[in-house]
Design an enzyme around this catalytic site. Structure first.
Site, PDB file in Angstrom:
ATOM      1  N   TYR A   1       0.834  -1.198   0.000  1.00 20.32           N
ATOM      2  CA  TYR A   1       0.000   0.000   0.000  1.00 20.32           C
ATOM      3  C   TYR A   1       0.873   1.255   0.000  1.00 20.32           C
ATOM      4  O   TYR A   1       1.452   1.643   1.017  1.00 20.32           O
ATOM      5  CB  TYR A   1      -0.977  -0.039   1.171  1.00 20.32           C
TER       6      TYR A   1
ATOM      7  N   LYS B   1       2.767 -15.953   0.128  1.00 24.04           N
ATOM      8  CA  LYS B   1       3.218 -16.296  -1.218  1.00 24.04           C
ATOM      9  C   LYS B   1       4.740 -16.466  -1.192  1.00 24.04           C
ATOM     10  O   LYS B   1       5.462 -15.985  -2.069  1.00 24.04           O
ATOM     11  CB  LYS B   1       2.797 -15.211  -2.212  1.00 24.04           C
TER      12      LYS B   1
ATOM     13  N   ASP C   1      -3.047 -18.210  -3.260  1.00 23.29           N
ATOM     14  CA  ASP C   1      -3.964 -18.644  -4.307  1.00 23.29           C
ATOM     15  C   ASP C   1      -4.730 -19.893  -3.878  1.00 23.29           C
ATOM     16  O   ASP C   1      -5.920 -20.043  -4.190  1.00 23.29           O
ATOM     17  CB  ASP C   1      -3.251 -18.854  -5.646  1.00 23.29           C
TER      18      ASP C   1
END
Length: 360
Positions: A130, A183, A216
């Site tokens: 962000y 991830k 995912d």
């Protein structure tokens, strides 16, 4: 306890007043001593004071018992040097609101799931990808030329530890399982650091099981086997996306409560945006902000050891559930007949219909 109320933009000024009426109803039942101070932010304060986040509001927050922040239309704001600050991001960073807590629970007749969902996603709230909150100065995004854009992802050991502690403490009050979503197979350094810190924190909570899942796979598992999850902890962007997915699967983004918490300050904030396309129609669903306000009472009650605050929060949640159980009492986005105020009135009627004895 005085609550600072910041109505915001779009549907914010429509869903905040009924939320306050719900709080007044439980205040009457439990003797909580709630008071409310309202201040302008967003487009209103920009027009009046030249900034979307006045310094007077910032100064007031540490003195308040909690904050209710309505949705904001930050896409419509000018650049920061013209007064256009995103209140949500600014408050999270300035007051170190390191954990964004977002529950998702399936409801009969509303969810789109193969199995029931009852989980809480705990999202790191102050860094990650962000760009408006991950740098000390300047932006985390930049373009060295017209055809190349870069975004910096900040992951700190401190940020990971703080959000991990929040997740494990919450799981200890629930079904004692934390799933760390990452991830690290691709982002080996940044998500590797995240996992390192989560594992170290987990060692201090031997009664809570730690599981790890690639993001995912987690997105798919929320659809296929939502009942496997209790508390999920993850980084900022992954948490933002997955919590919206979970809310929609459980019924609607308009049903998801959200609380931004630090050690000293908490800000209740609806999970959805300002929906300017329906502003002024009186049809907006206030459920998310009502449940977020209940979460604020629960946070304050646990912090202060105030059982009445905790009981009042549970009372609001149960009243909302009873109203949502009746298809005709739902708002129009859920196929019901109620507008914003009528839905809140029905929640208040449920609160008063089984009003408990005074707690104090």
């Amino acid at each position: 306890m005085d609550i600072l109320v910041l109505p915001g933009d779009g549907i914010g000024p429509e869903i905040v007043p009924p939320t306050l009426e719900v709080l007044r109803a439980v205040d009457s039942a439990y003797g909580l001593g709630l008071t409310f101070t309202t201040a302008a932010i967003g487009l209103e304060s920009l027009a009046e004071q030249g900034t979307t986040l006045p310094q007077s509001v910032i100064d007031r927050i540490p003195e308040a018992g909690g904050v209710i922040l309505g949705p904001v239309s930050h896409y419509e704001y000018p650049p920061k040097d013209q007064g256009g600050f995103n209140p949500s991001a600014e408050l999270r960073v300035r007051f170190e609101l390191f954990a964004n807590i977002r529950p998702s629970k399936s409801r009969a007749g509303l969810h789109h799931l193969r199995a029931p969902m009852d989980l809480v996603l705990v999202r790191e709230n102050t860094e990650g990808f962000y760009a408006d909150r991950n740098m000390y100065a300047g932006s985390g995004e930049f373009m060295p030329d017209a055809d190349n854009a870069f975004s910096i992802r900040k992951i700190s050991a401190r940020g990971c530890r703080r959000v991990a502690h929040a997740a494990f403490e919450l799981a200890g009050r629930r079904r004692r399982k934390v799933t760390a979503v990452h991830k690290a197979n691709v982002l080996k350094l940044s998500d590797g650091l995240f996992l390192r810190e989560v594992r170290e924190v987990a060692a201090g909570y031997p009664d809570v099981v730690l599981d790890e899942l690639i993001v995912d796979a987690a997105a798919a598992a929320l659809i296929r086997r939502p009942d496997d999850f209790d508390v999920l902890v993850t980084t900022n962007m992954f948490g933002d996306i997955l919590s919206d997915e979970a809310a929609e699967l459980s019924g609607s983004l308009g049903l998801g409560g959200s609380l931004n918490v630090g050690h000293e300050v908490a800000v209740a904030q609806a999970q959805h945006g300002s929906a300017p396309d329906i502003a002024g129609r009186g049809t907006a669903n206030p459920t998310s902000l009502i449940l977020s306000a209940a979460m604020l009472l629960d946070w304050r009650g646990r912090r202060d050891g105030d059982d009445a605050m905790i009981a009042a929060a549970r009372h609001i949640e149960s009243a909302v559930e009873l109203v949502l159980d009746d298809p005709g009492s739902r708002t129009r986005d859920l196929g019901g007949l109620c507008g914003t105020g009528e839905f809140a009135d029905r929640v208040i009627a449920r609160l008063r219909g089984h009003e408990p004895s005074k707690q104090r």
